[in-house]
Design an enzyme around this catalytic site. Structure first.
Site, PDB file in Angstrom:
ATOM      1  N   ASP A  30      46.341  37.479  32.808  1.00  0.00           N
ATOM      2  CA  ASP A  30      45.026  36.977  33.218  1.00  0.00           C
ATOM      3  C   ASP A  30      45.093  35.455  33.298  1.00  0.00           C
ATOM      4  O   ASP A  30      45.457  34.797  32.326  1.00  0.00           O
ATOM      5  CB  ASP A  30      43.971  37.408  32.199  1.00  0.00           C
ATOM      6  CG  ASP A  30      42.549  37.180  32.691  1.00  0.00           C
ATOM      7  OD1 ASP A  30      42.273  36.103  33.250  1.00  0.00           O
ATOM      8  OD2 ASP A  30      41.708  38.072  32.524  1.00  0.00           O
ATOM      9  N   CYS A  70      38.058  37.656  37.372  1.00  0.00           N
ATOM     10  CA  CYS A  70      38.685  38.847  36.783  1.00  0.00           C
ATOM     11  C   CYS A  70      38.340  40.157  37.477  1.00  0.00           C
ATOM     12  O   CYS A  70      39.210  40.841  38.034  1.00  0.00           O
ATOM     13  CB  CYS A  70      38.304  38.945  35.310  1.00  0.00           C
ATOM     14  SG  CYS A  70      38.780  37.506  34.324  1.00  0.00           S
ATOM     15  N   LYS A 118      43.763  45.133  29.070  1.00  0.00           N
ATOM     16  CA  LYS A 118      42.634  44.712  29.903  1.00  0.00           C
ATOM     17  C   LYS A 118      42.675  45.400  31.261  1.00  0.00           C
ATOM     18  O   LYS A 118      43.609  45.225  32.030  1.00  0.00           O
ATOM     19  CB  LYS A 118      42.639  43.194  30.087  1.00  0.00           C
ATOM     20  CG  LYS A 118      41.399  42.674  30.802  1.00  0.00           C
ATOM     21  CD  LYS A 118      41.307  41.167  30.747  1.00  0.00           C
ATOM     22  CE  LYS A 118      39.989  40.702  31.360  1.00  0.00           C
ATOM     23  NZ  LYS A 118      39.820  39.232  31.265  1.00  0.00           N
ATOM     24  N   HIS A 244      33.504  17.865  47.716  1.00  0.00           N
ATOM     25  CA  HIS A 244      32.809  18.858  48.525  1.00  0.00           C
ATOM     26  C   HIS A 244      31.611  19.350  47.713  1.00  0.00           C
ATOM     27  O   HIS A 244      31.693  19.492  46.489  1.00  0.00           O
ATOM     28  CB  HIS A 244      33.769  20.013  48.839  1.00  0.00           C
ATOM     29  CG  HIS A 244      33.212  21.020  49.790  1.00  0.00           C
ATOM     30  ND1 HIS A 244      32.404  22.059  49.378  1.00  0.00           N
ATOM     31  CD2 HIS A 244      33.343  21.155  51.137  1.00  0.00           C
ATOM     32  CE1 HIS A 244      32.066  22.790  50.424  1.00  0.00           C
ATOM     33  NE2 HIS A 244      32.631  22.265  51.510  1.00  0.00           N
ATOM     34  N   ASP A 306      45.654  38.419  37.762  1.00  0.00           N
ATOM     35  CA  ASP A 306      44.436  38.615  38.550  1.00  0.00           C
ATOM     36  C   ASP A 306      44.028  37.351  39.305  1.00  0.00           C
ATOM     37  O   ASP A 306      43.440  37.417  40.379  1.00  0.00           O
ATOM     38  CB  ASP A 306      43.288  39.123  37.665  1.00  0.00           C
ATOM     39  CG  ASP A 306      42.995  38.222  36.475  1.00  0.00           C
ATOM     40  OD1 ASP A 306      43.762  37.261  36.226  1.00  0.00           O
ATOM     41  OD2 ASP A 306      41.999  38.481  35.764  1.00  0.00           O
ATOM     42  N   HIS A 307      44.333  36.192  38.732  1.00  0.00           N
ATOM     43  CA  HIS A 307      44.040  34.903  39.367  1.00  0.00           C
ATOM     44  C   HIS A 307      44.795  33.839  38.592  1.00  0.00           C
ATOM     45  O   HIS A 307      45.546  34.143  37.660  1.00  0.00           O
ATOM     46  CB  HIS A 307      42.538  34.609  39.368  1.00  0.00           C
ATOM     47  CG  HIS A 307      41.891  34.767  38.015  1.00  0.00           C
ATOM     48  ND1 HIS A 307      42.076  33.867  36.990  1.00  0.00           N
ATOM     49  CD2 HIS A 307      41.097  35.746  37.515  1.00  0.00           C
ATOM     50  CE1 HIS A 307      41.411  34.271  35.928  1.00  0.00           C
ATOM     51  NE2 HIS A 307      40.807  35.421  36.207  1.00  0.00           N
TER      52      HIS A 307
END
Length: 521
Positions: A30, A70, A118, A244, A306-307
């Site tokens: 994760d 997630c 998880k 931004h 996941d990222h």
């Protein structure tokens, strides 16, 4: 002969297409920055088992999440479908509990299966404040969703098990591998989901707190070999006024708009790398269990996440961003018939894992998948028909800490990011070959490129239509939640981690919510 060469020799005579179907093990971390799996960032932190996979397997240099948070990310991985197709809008709204995953398909086709740790891909989880911030992102005031990112030293030079829950799950996974070795005639599929290196919940902020504490021990800070300050970069930041508008909102809600010393930034990054090293050791325990049971040569091992984690890049921590630190994930695959030492620049994403796993198992994939099997790209076998993988990947985000639905298209050297309806929020265009730090938006400099990529994006997803659907969902979901609380609503709101302006002007903020809910849509 070294261990690497012994394993290489043993793999050489095996094929993924062999009659005996291979075992499949996936370890999903994760918040693991994918850039740590290849040069030059892999030299910042010592990750021996990730390097083991890198040497003996295939590494995807441009692997991306389909949503940098997630639950939606994992929903894409488990379903093989883009986020907008499953309507996985945020950490609360993802897949139905009865959704068919690739693990379900494997089980129906004779695999012994086990999922540990998880999972986090079905609807209904995560904190109330997390979902409320996502639902109310269109309201014209800012909410401070997270605690200020901090580092925390625990234990001593012998404290190897900091994340005890992950170690408990890793121990369970290795026990299961050893028990399953007693059934050699049936292939197995094992999934181990880790929390690390996701930052820990900050307990001092109460039960609704997010994860803003980067925690590790002297053991990992030493073992990870990241104590030399010259190895830890201090990211360049744009001035707040030059950000931004969506980045500005994210920086504020992540509690990063204040001043940070260079030492604070370096500390957060050092502790993050140490947490990655601890996750790498858990991967190593899985590898050791496979080797000790004689199963390594007959098992396809996949490591991904996941990222990523921004770790103070772009004046932010956490994820929820299309910048590389947040959206780029590791993807390494090792096993029988998989090419060794291969590094591929082909852009891929997590939805590709569903068809890949099924093809490894010799199972036909359903026709509604968003991804493509990666096996033809990495297999030693020439038996696969020519399959052209898309030369782009799509990632999208609709959750908390970002005040506009976000869509990222990655192709060639370009990263194109569009927001909301494509008109109300300016797009971003980055040349990743020349601007690895993603500090120079060249959308206005290259209007033809921007127009071409926007047309391509629209051919993949009607993003203005999707943004409108998310906007309507947010209003409906928040209104239903507020009405369900009745007289308890005011207290529930007061208990969430709102910024000080909310407390100073409750009336105007309530008025803003009422206008948003019951005014024009």
């Amino acid at each position: 002969m070294t261990l690497y060469w012994l394993v290489l020799v043993s793999f050489a005579g095996l094929s993924v297409c062999q009659s005996a179907r291979p075992n499949i093990v996936m370890v999903m971390s994760d918040a693991f920055d994918g850039r740590l799996s290849f040069d030059p960032l892999r030299k910042v932190v010592h990750l021996p088992y990730l390097n083991y996979l890198r040497e003996l397997g295939s590494t995807f240099l441009n692997a991306y999440t389909n949503s940098p948070i997630c639950c939606p990310s994992r929903a894409a991985m488990w379903s093989g479908q883009f986020v907008h197709l499953t309507q996985s809008w945020n950490n609360y709204k993802c897949l139905d509990a009865n959704a068919t995953t690739w693990m379900d398909v494997l089980e129906r086709n004779g695999y012994r299966t086990k999922m540990i740790g998880k999972l986090d891909f079905t609807s209904g989880s995560h904190s109330v404040s997390n979902r409320v911030e996502a639902w109310t992102r269109d309201v014209p005031f800012l909410l401070r969703q997270e605690g200020r990112p901090v580092s925390q030293l625990v234990g001593n030079t012998t404290t190897a098990r900091v994340m005890k829950k992950d170690w408990k799950n890793t121990d369970e996974a290795t026990r299961w591998i050893r028990q399953t070795a007693a059934f050699p005639d049936q292939p197995f599929a094992l999934y181990l989901g880790l929390n690390l290196p996701h930052p820990y919940r900050t307990d001092s902020l109460g039960p609704t707190a997010g994860g803003s504490t980067f925690r590790s021990s002297p053991y990992w800070l030493r073992k990870a070999r990241i104590v030399s300050s010259e190895l830890i970069s201090v990211p360049k930041w744009l001035p707040l006024a030059a950000m931004h508008p969506v980045d500005h909102y994210s920086t504020f809600t992540k509690n990063c708009s204040g001043a940070f010393t260079e030492e604070e930034v370096k500390s957060v990054r050092a502790f993050y790398y140490a947490m990655c090293a601890e996750a790498d050791a858990m991967l190593g325990q899985v590898i050791s269990a496979l080797r000790e049971t004689g199963l390594l040569n007959s098992t396809v091992l996949i490591f991904t996440a996941d990222h990523g984690e921004l770790a103070m890049e772009h004046r932010q921590f956490y994820k929820m961003s299309m910048y590389e630190g947040s959206s780029h994930v590791p993807l390494l695959i090792m096993g029988p018939g998989i090419m060794s030492g291969l590094q591929l620049s082909q852009p891929v994403s997590l939805v590709d894992l569903y068809p890949t796993v099924l093809e490894i198992a010799g199972i036909s994939a359903p026709g509604n998948l968003s991804g493509h099997s990666l096996l033809p790209l990495i297999s030693k076998s020439n038996d696969f028909p020519e399959k052209q993988h898309s030369d782009w990947v799509l990632s999208e985000y609709h959750g908390c800490n970002v005040n506009a639905s976000t869509y990222m298209l990655r192709t060639g050297k370009w990263k194109y990011i569009a927001y909301a309806d494509g008109l109300s929020v300016p797009p971003q265009l980055f040349d990743l070959k020349l601007d690895k730090d993603e500090l120079h938006n060249v959308a206005l400099k290259f209007p033809d490129v921007q127009a071409h990529l926007d047309k391509l994006l629209l051919s993949i997803v009607d993003y203005p239509k999707i943004s409108k659907a998310v906007h309507l969902y947010n209003k409906k979901a928040f209104g239903a939640w507020r009405n369900s609380l009745g007289r308890n609503y005011s207290q529930a709101i007061a208990n969430l981690r709102w910024n000080l302006d909310w407390q100073k002007d409750v009336f105007n903020n309530e008025k803003a919510i009422d206008t948003w809910l019951y005014g024009s849509s």
